[in-house]
Scaffold this active site. Structure first.
Site, mmCIF file in Angstrom:
data_model
loop_
_atom_site.group_PDB
_atom_site.id
_atom_site.type_symbol
_atom_site.label_atom_id
_atom_site.label_comp_id
_atom_site.label_asym_id
_atom_site.label_seq_id
_atom_site.Cartn_x
_atom_site.Cartn_y
_atom_site.Cartn_z
ATOM 1 N N TYR A 289 -32.059 2.169 -32.013
ATOM 2 C CA TYR A 289 -31.352 2.036 -33.293
ATOM 3 C C TYR A 289 -30.988 3.404 -33.847
ATOM 4 O O TYR A 289 -29.835 3.652 -34.233
ATOM 5 C CB TYR A 289 -32.223 1.277 -34.292
ATOM 6 C CG TYR A 289 -31.646 1.215 -35.688
ATOM 7 C CD1 TYR A 289 -30.685 0.263 -36.016
ATOM 8 C CD2 TYR A 289 -32.046 2.124 -36.672
ATOM 9 C CE1 TYR A 289 -30.144 0.208 -37.292
ATOM 10 C CE2 TYR A 289 -31.511 2.077 -37.949
ATOM 11 C CZ TYR A 289 -30.561 1.122 -38.253
ATOM 12 O OH TYR A 289 -30.020 1.079 -39.519
ATOM 13 N N SER B 276 -26.636 5.558 -41.054
ATOM 14 C CA SER B 276 -28.022 5.457 -41.509
ATOM 15 C C SER B 276 -28.644 6.838 -41.570
ATOM 16 O O SER B 276 -28.275 7.730 -40.796
ATOM 17 C CB SER B 276 -28.832 4.579 -40.548
ATOM 18 O OG SER B 276 -30.228 4.658 -40.817
#
Length: 254
Positions: A151, A138
């Site tokens: 995250y 990501s």
């Protein structure tokens, strides 16, 4: 890497970005697409088979949080059937900073465990043929969304792991690169929890800014697969595919 006639394993190939990427992969004509996911989706599998009936599509239930031994057992079943596998895509991910242990287990440890398991079949030191790994990470691994630090940190760890895999390629024969989507319109980002509720509206705030569709992301993912650049850190954001130059601030000198 030309996708045509290749054997591909796709972990989480039925998710938001995953399903659209599976569609684009199937259009390119691999010999086999093996999808490993927690929940079977017969409708999606049937759709993928209809896109290109020449492609053999197989589904196995798989939870990336199982042990390396369990992962190896499943991979042995797949390798016994296919004999060779050209590409492993690690795509499992969750976005919920309430679930600290599970976020780390799925987003980071799951990628490490599945990769470790496939080395038993690919590592050239064991007589293996080598292979290619594409890890879905990501852009939050570059610069965190600070309201979801768990995250973001899990994705930064996955990028670091992938960078190391790429540098180990001369030893193992296994090359690797990371796929780093920006904010993409998936169920993952429509509603999620910030760490300690530091920003209850974090999902809404993100979606107020430009995003990309899962199809745009998937099409660029396939371009990255075709480029097959060991060590590449690909950014897939706003419908673009860009290679990121990683800034080195320290060197181990070994």
């Amino acid at each position: 890497m030309a996708i045509a006639n290749k054997n591909i394993i796709f972990v989480a190939g039925l998710g938001g970005i995953g399903l659209d990427t599976s569609r684009e992969i199937v259009k390119s004509g691999p010999k086999n697409l093996v999808i490993l996911d927690r929940v079977e989706n017969p409708t999606a599998i049937a759709e993928l088979k209809a896109i290109n009936p020449k492609v053999t599509i197989t589904f196995y239930p798989y939870d990336v949080t199982v042990s390396v031994a369990e992962s190896t057992k499943l991979l042995k079943t797949i390798f016994d059937k296919l004999k060779t596998v050209d590409l492993l895509i690690n795509g499992a991910g969750i976005l919920d900073d309430y679930q600290i242990e599970r976020t780390i287990a799925v987003n980071f440890a799951g990628t490490v465990n599945t990769t470790t398991a496939i080395m038993a079949f690919w590592d050239k030191r064991k007589g293996g043929p080598g292979g290619v790994i594409a890890n879905i990470c990501s852009v939050t691994g570059f610069n965190s969304i600070y309201q979801v630090p768990v995250y973001s940190a899990s994705k930064a760890a996955a990028i670091s792991f992938t960078n190391s895999l790429a540098k180990l390629a001369p030893i193992t024969g296994v090359t690797a690169y990371s796929i780093n989507p920006g904010i993409t319109k998936t169920p993952l980002v429509h509603k999620f929890n910030s760490w300690l509720d530091v920003e209850p509206r974090v999902a809404e705030l993100l979606l107020e800014h430009p995003t990309q569709t899962t199809l745009q992301c998937a099409q660029n993912f396939v371009k990255a697969i075709e480029a097959n650049k060991n060590g590449a850190i690909w950014k897939l954001d706003l419908g673009r595919l860009d290679a990121i130059e990683w800034t080195q601030h320290w060197d181990s000198h070994i």
